[in-house]
Design an enzyme around this catalytic site. Structure first.
Site, PDB file in Angstrom:
ATOM      1  N   ASP A  85      44.047  29.722  38.417  1.00 28.70           N
ATOM      2  CA  ASP A  85      43.009  30.434  37.663  1.00 28.70           C
ATOM      3  C   ASP A  85      43.495  30.753  36.256  1.00 28.70           C
ATOM      4  OD1 ASP A  85      40.485  31.520  37.277  1.00 28.70           O
ATOM      5  OD2 ASP A  85      41.068  33.510  37.977  1.00 28.70           O
ATOM      6  N   LYS A 106      47.018  48.249  38.992  1.00 26.88           N
ATOM      7  CA  LYS A 106      45.771  47.638  39.443  1.00 26.88           C
ATOM      8  C   LYS A 106      45.376  48.260  40.777  1.00 26.88           C
ATOM      9  CE  LYS A 106      44.181  42.912  40.548  1.00 26.88           C
ATOM     10  NZ  LYS A 106      44.614  41.497  40.472  1.00 26.88           N
ATOM     11  N   GLY A 121      37.268  44.913  36.950  1.00 30.76           N
ATOM     12  CA  GLY A 121      36.800  43.598  37.345  1.00 30.76           C
ATOM     13  C   GLY A 121      36.375  43.629  38.789  1.00 30.76           C
ATOM     14  N   ASN A 122      36.197  42.431  39.393  1.00 34.48           N
ATOM     15  CA  ASN A 122      35.758  42.420  40.784  1.00 34.48           C
ATOM     16  C   ASN A 122      36.857  42.889  41.727  1.00 34.48           C
ATOM     17  OD1 ASN A 122      37.424  40.222  40.539  1.00 34.48           O
ATOM     18  ND2 ASN A 122      36.045  38.770  41.526  1.00 34.48           N
ATOM     19  N   PHE A 123      38.086  42.997  41.244  1.00 38.64           N
ATOM     20  CA  PHE A 123      39.176  43.514  42.072  1.00 38.64           C
ATOM     21  C   PHE A 123      39.128  45.031  42.181  1.00 38.64           C
ATOM     22  CE2 PHE A 123      40.668  43.400  37.692  1.00 38.64           C
ATOM     23  CZ  PHE A 123      41.178  44.675  37.519  1.00 38.64           C
ATOM     24  N   GLY A 124      38.633  45.717  41.154  1.00 41.93           N
ATOM     25  CA  GLY A 124      38.689  47.170  41.085  1.00 41.93           C
ATOM     26  C   GLY A 124      38.929  47.615  39.655  1.00 41.93           C
TER      27      GLY A 124
END
Length: 370
Positions: free
Chosen positions: A123, A33, A13-16
């Site tokens: 979220d 993560k 995802g946009n986190f990694g």
């Protein structure tokens, strides 16, 4: 990192990147993560770790520890073998009302616990709810990157969350009660489980964010005629989808609603849940468990330890030779490229929502947010 070995990639995802890892000594599977060191390690990352660390509940993914490698900050968590609830919905199309209630009951109990710990998630969505691998799956809330604690942070006012799930007051750009916004998002999750579509999106024009936001602000939704939803369930949804957050049903009122109480599992009843609301009781439950692994399930790292590790990860080391992979010496350059593409898509999505918000004269008078 020496105590873990990689198994496979389980998400991006946009986190990694998220990887399934195995503890070499205990053979326990964990989810890890990976967030690239440097500018990506910001306040949201620290907030996610500290807030997640404080939560100990069966319906919340357990935080284990955070470690730093040559290229990444790695957050180690409980592994949920059942995948995302979102995937289960996609496969089924929609759930029967009894199955939707089963998962909604667990979601509400997990979120209610977060609120009791003075943490609002901000979220909540199907993609942030995982399932364990048991035949009767246990729901697990994850991803606390947008969460805020009233003990550590000010009241939220930023427009965070996923547009399809976002509450009207979040669009106001003024301070709002994050707990009441979470209630709205729980309602969207319930609707999606029942109908198989988002309540405020036009299925014929799903990328029209202007229309979605307009429908959210006017609470314009309907349940299709071909979907059977009981009257008590419809009543609960109508009490959740209320534009004025202070007239919206509270989490406590949801837990006493007749539809919610129907077939409520024993472990989700108030008397069974009470132990998790007492920190000492939860600690005792962990320490007295027969399994040594259960006793060690909670993170041994202090907030100070975590702060030190996160601060270290904010710097990018300059090694004598390039460091490849995620800290165990393998070449994972391809893995680093995929999240960048997803991040661009996510940024475009968020950017469009902000532009729509700026271009539309939204009537906030019915919200009565002080």
């Amino acid at each position: 990192m020496e105590k873990y070995e990689p198994v496979r990639e389980i998400g991006a995802g946009n986190f990694g990147v998220a990887k399934l890892m195995r503890n070499k000594e205990t053979r326990e599977l964990v989810a890890m993560k990976f967030i690239e060191r440097g500018n990506r390690i910001d306040e949201n990352v620290f907030r996610e770790i500290v807030n997640h660390r404080s939560l100990r509940h069966p319906n919340i993914i357990r935080f284990k520890e955070v470690v730093v490698t040559g290229r990444h900050l790695a957050i180690v968590m409980e592994y949920a073998a059942g995948g995302e609830l979102f995937e289960r919905i996609c496969e089924a199309g929609r759930f029967h009302e009894d199955e939707a209630r089963y998962f909604f009951q667990q979601l509400v109990c997990g979120v209610s616990y977060c609120h009791a710990m003075q943490i609002c998630h901000r979220d909540l969505k199907l993609e942030n709810t995982l399932l364990d691998g048991s035949p009767a799956p246990r729901l697990k809330i994850c991803d606390f990157g947008y969460s805020k604690s009233s003990l550590l942070h000010s009241r939220p006012k930023s427009t965070v969350g996923t547009p399809a799930y976002i509450a009207p007051e979040v669009l106001s750009r003024r301070e709002y009660d994050g707990k009441l916004a979470d209630v709205w998002s729980c309602g969207v999750t319930l609707y999606v489980m029942l109908v198989g579509a988002y309540p405020f999106e036009d299925p014929k024009d799903p990328k029209n964010f202007r229309k979605t936001i307009s429908r959210i602000m006017s609470v314009q939704y309907k349940i299709p005629e071909y979907v059977h939803v009981s009257q008590p369930c419809r009543h609960l949804l109508s009490r959740i989808f209320v534009a004025n957050p202070y007239k919206r049903i509270s989490m406590g009122e949801i837990k006493s609603h007749p539809w919610f109480l129907k077939n409520l599992p024993r472990e989700l009843k108030e008397e069974a849940q009470a132990v998790y609301y007492n920190r000492r009781g939860a600690d005792h439950a962990a320490s007295s468990a027969s399994s040594a692994a259960a006793a060690a399930a909670f993170s041994p790292q202090s907030v100070e330890d975590i702060m030190r590790i996160v601060q270290e990860a904010q710097t990018v080391p300059k090694p004598d030779k390039p460091v490849s992979g995620y800290g165990w010496g393998t070449d994972d350059d391809d893995d680093d490229q995929q999240p960048a593409e997803e991040e661009d898509e996510e940024d475009d999505y968020d950017r469009t929502v902000r532009e729509v918000h700026a271009s539309v004269d939204l009537d906030m008078s019915n919200l009565q947010i002080s």
